[in-house]
Design an enzyme around this catalytic site. Structure first.
Site, PDB file in Angstrom:
ATOM      1  N   ARG A  77       0.836  -1.209   0.000  1.00 57.62           N
ATOM      2  CA  ARG A  77       0.000   0.000   0.000  1.00 57.62           C
ATOM      3  C   ARG A  77       0.869   1.257   0.000  1.00 57.62           C
ATOM      4  NH1 ARG A  77      -5.316  -0.485   1.508  1.00 57.62           N
ATOM      5  NH2 ARG A  77      -5.419   1.675   0.817  1.00 57.62           N
ATOM      6  N   SER A  87       6.494 -14.695  -6.815  1.00 59.64           N
ATOM      7  CA  SER A  87       5.188 -14.850  -7.471  1.00 59.64           C
ATOM      8  C   SER A  87       4.570 -16.206  -7.177  1.00 59.64           C
ATOM      9  CB  SER A  87       5.358 -14.690  -8.978  1.00 59.64           C
ATOM     10  OG  SER A  87       4.177 -15.069  -9.641  1.00 59.64           O
ATOM     11  N   ARG A 157      -2.948 -21.809  -6.237  1.00 61.60           N
ATOM     12  CA  ARG A 157      -2.601 -20.853  -5.160  1.00 61.60           C
ATOM     13  C   ARG A 157      -3.835 -20.330  -4.416  1.00 61.60           C
ATOM     14  NH1 ARG A 157      -1.024 -15.031  -7.984  1.00 61.60           N
ATOM     15  NH2 ARG A 157      -3.145 -14.431  -8.532  1.00 61.60           N
ATOM     16  N   ARG A 184       4.285   2.214  10.635  1.00 66.56           N
ATOM     17  CA  ARG A 184       4.295   0.754  10.774  1.00 66.56           C
ATOM     18  C   ARG A 184       5.089   0.191  11.936  1.00 66.56           C
ATOM     19  NH1 ARG A 184      -0.026  -0.760   7.749  1.00 66.56           N
ATOM     20  NH2 ARG A 184       0.106   0.040   5.628  1.00 66.56           N
TER      21      ARG A 184
HETATM   22  C1  LIG Z   1      -2.604   1.257  11.500  1.00 65.93           C
HETATM   23  C2  LIG Z   1      -3.039   1.215  10.068  1.00 65.93           C
HETATM   24  C3  LIG Z   1      -4.278   0.696   9.734  1.00 65.93           C
HETATM   25  C4  LIG Z   1      -4.696   0.658   8.399  1.00 65.93           C
HETATM   26  N1  LIG Z   1      -5.917   0.128   8.116  1.00 65.93           N
HETATM   27  C5  LIG Z   1      -6.350   0.140   6.825  1.00 65.93           C
HETATM   28  C6  LIG Z   1      -7.645  -0.366   6.472  1.00 65.93           C
HETATM   29  O1  LIG Z   1      -8.388  -0.806   7.316  1.00 65.93           O
HETATM   30  N2  LIG Z   1      -8.016  -0.345   5.174  1.00 65.93           N
HETATM   31  C7  LIG Z   1      -7.211   0.185   4.186  1.00 65.93           C
HETATM   32  O2  LIG Z   1      -7.606   0.220   3.015  1.00 65.93           O
HETATM   33  N3  LIG Z   1      -5.973   0.631   4.490  1.00 65.93           N
HETATM   34  C8  LIG Z   1      -5.525   0.629   5.762  1.00 65.93           C
HETATM   35  N4  LIG Z   1      -4.272   1.092   6.053  1.00 65.93           N
HETATM   36  C9  LIG Z   1      -3.401   1.507   4.936  1.00 65.93           C
HETATM   37  C10 LIG Z   1      -3.456   3.020   4.738  1.00 65.93           C
HETATM   38  O3  LIG Z   1      -4.762   3.408   4.332  1.00 65.93           O
HETATM   39  C11 LIG Z   1      -2.443   3.465   3.667  1.00 65.93           C
HETATM   40  O4  LIG Z   1      -2.789   2.889   2.425  1.00 65.93           O
HETATM   41  C12 LIG Z   1      -1.035   3.059   3.984  1.00 65.93           C
HETATM   42  O5  LIG Z   1      -0.726   3.288   5.326  1.00 65.93           O
HETATM   43  C13 LIG Z   1      -0.062   3.863   3.101  1.00 65.93           C
HETATM   44  O6  LIG Z   1      -0.024   5.170   3.603  1.00 65.93           O
HETATM   45  P1  LIG Z   1       0.260   6.439   2.725  1.00 65.93           P
HETATM   46  O7  LIG Z   1      -0.746   6.549   1.646  1.00 65.93           O
HETATM   47  O8  LIG Z   1       0.414   7.599   3.662  1.00 65.93           O
HETATM   48  O9  LIG Z   1       1.721   6.091   2.200  1.00 65.93           O
HETATM   49  P2  LIG Z   1       2.426   6.021   0.791  1.00 65.93           P
HETATM   50  O10 LIG Z   1       1.634   5.349  -0.238  1.00 65.93           O
HETATM   51  O11 LIG Z   1       3.739   5.412   1.178  1.00 65.93           O
HETATM   52  O12 LIG Z   1       2.623   7.507   0.365  1.00 65.93           O
HETATM   53  C14 LIG Z   1       3.510   8.378   1.075  1.00 65.93           C
HETATM   54  C15 LIG Z   1       2.925   9.767   1.086  1.00 65.93           C
HETATM   55  O13 LIG Z   1       2.955  10.268  -0.248  1.00 65.93           O
HETATM   56  C16 LIG Z   1       1.805  11.077  -0.459  1.00 65.93           C
HETATM   57  N5  LIG Z   1       1.019  10.481  -1.532  1.00 65.93           N
HETATM   58  C17 LIG Z   1       1.192   9.250  -2.101  1.00 65.93           C
HETATM   59  N6  LIG Z   1       0.300   9.069  -3.079  1.00 65.93           N
HETATM   60  C18 LIG Z   1      -0.479  10.185  -3.119  1.00 65.93           C
HETATM   61  C19 LIG Z   1      -1.568  10.581  -3.894  1.00 65.93           C
HETATM   62  N7  LIG Z   1      -2.077   9.805  -4.860  1.00 65.93           N
HETATM   63  N8  LIG Z   1      -2.096  11.795  -3.681  1.00 65.93           N
HETATM   64  C20 LIG Z   1      -1.613  12.609  -2.742  1.00 65.93           C
HETATM   65  N9  LIG Z   1      -0.572  12.288  -1.942  1.00 65.93           N
HETATM   66  C21 LIG Z   1      -0.008  11.087  -2.129  1.00 65.93           C
HETATM   67  C22 LIG Z   1       1.056  11.136   0.859  1.00 65.93           C
HETATM   68  O14 LIG Z   1       1.504  12.259   1.594  1.00 65.93           O
HETATM   69  C23 LIG Z   1       1.468   9.870   1.541  1.00 65.93           C
HETATM   70  O15 LIG Z   1       1.346   9.936   2.940  1.00 65.93           O
HETATM   71  C24 LIG Z   1      -3.840   1.148   7.368  1.00 65.93           C
HETATM   72  C25 LIG Z   1      -2.599   1.672   7.711  1.00 65.93           C
HETATM   73  C26 LIG Z   1      -2.183   1.702   9.031  1.00 65.93           C
HETATM   74  C27 LIG Z   1      -0.814   2.256   9.362  1.00 65.93           C
END
Ligand SMILES: Cc1cc2nc3c(=O)[nH]c(=O)nc-3n(C[C@H](O)[C@H](O)[C@H](O)COP(=O)(O)OP(=O)(O)OC[C@H]3O[C@@H](n4cnc5c(N)ncnc54)[C@H](O)[C@@H]3O)c2cc1C
Length: 232
Positions: A77, A87, A157, A184
């Site tokens: 994510r 894979s 798989r 994380r």
């Molecule tokens: C405790 C916890 C619980 C979670 N539970 C869930 C859940 O229940 N369901 C679920 O779907 N996900 C869940 N997640 C995943 C979460 O929603 C994020 O997808 C994941 O943590 C990646 O975070 P991020 O998007 O900040 O990071 P990254 O993808 O690493 O991106 C880094 C940073 O770049 C910027 N960025 C990246 N892409 C974009 C964009 N397109 N537009 C604008 N800015 C951008 C943002 O500032 C972002 O913070 C969880 C995460 C955590 C830590």
């Protein structure tokens, strides 16, 4: 069947990462003349304090992570990383499937194939560990049976569980690694007495197996790069 513990392997880091970041940062202020032996750490700390984090993107690191498929589902994510993952379409586990031991289970030494019969699950030894072993054992048996029946690995798989061992290469710049750790790792603010073997199982925390991996990665990179990872 093989059971293993999760692990990490350091692969690559920008040589002299702080110096590289300092050179980029000082270009902004045209203060390259102030570069001297030992100046980088102080300068990078200033960048962090000012929120000038874009400069940290000039250094990168790569790791190989061995963990279960449930954890990599969460890892990927993080969109700014580049990945390469084992894979389940192309790898064939006909000779035996490897699973990752969850950190909360007891009495499950690594590198040791255990078995647990259906009778044991139903009657006497109905511990959660025994039930888990039985479930992954059945998954393995049925996966191999499906291959024997003529299904391809990418078809068979579908019966493999989240506990399946996988390897993933993670590459990102150090700004993204910092972001990854901020989300994380086991939060620094959690008191020691609330952790079990360094992991916090409480509400709102990252998944315990994700904490396990993130904590290992943080410990390793912190030993290689001063300043940048001290706050986590
Ligand atoms: C405790 C916890 C619980 C979670 N539970 C869930 C859940 O229940 N369901 C679920 O779907 N996900 C869940 N997640 C995943 C979460 O929603 C994020 O997808 C994941 O943590 C990646 O975070 P991020 O998007 O900040 O990071 P990254 O993808 O690493 O991106 C880094 C940073 O770049 C910027 N960025 C990246 N892409 C974009 C964009 N397109 N537009 C604008 N800015 C951008 C943002 O500032 C972002 O913070 C969880 C995460 C955590 C830590």
């Amino acid at each position: 069947m093989k059971l293993v513990k999760p692990s990490i392997e350091f692969l690559w880091l920008t040589p002299d990462p702080l110096i590289t970041i300092e050179e980029a940062g000082r270009t902004c202020y045209k203060s390259e003349g102030n570069i001297h032996v030992g100046s980088a750490a102080k300068f990078v700390q200033k960048l962090l304090d000012r929120g000038h984090h874009a400069m940290i993107e000039h250094a990168s690191a790569s790791y190989r992570v061995t963990c279960d498929r449930g954890v990599t589902h969460e890892i990927v994510r993080h969109r700014l990383f580049s990945y390469g993952q084992e894979s389940t379409r192309f790898c064939n586990y006909k000779s035996g499937v490897t699973f990752i031991i969850p950190p909360w289970t007891k009495h499950m030494p690594a590198e040791n194939a255990h078995t647990c019969t259906e009778d044991q699950v139903r009657q006497s030894i109905h511990t959660p560990e025994c039930r888990w072993l039985f479930a992954i054992q059945v998954a393995e048996q049925e996966y191999i049976q499906l291959l024997d029946d003529g299904w391809t690995p990418q078809q068979a798989r579908s019966v493999l569980p989240n506990s399946l061992k996988t390897e993933i290469i993670m590459t990102a710049n150090l700004r993204e690694w910092r972001h990854f750790f901020s989300l994380r790792c086991t939060p620094k603010s959690i008191p020691v007495e609330k952790k079990v073997n360094g992991i916090f199982y409480g509400a709102g925390a990252p998944h315990s197996q994700m904490q396990e991996i993130a904590n290992m990665l943080l410990k390793d990179i912190r030993g290689k790069v001063p300043v940048l990872f001290d706050e986590f």
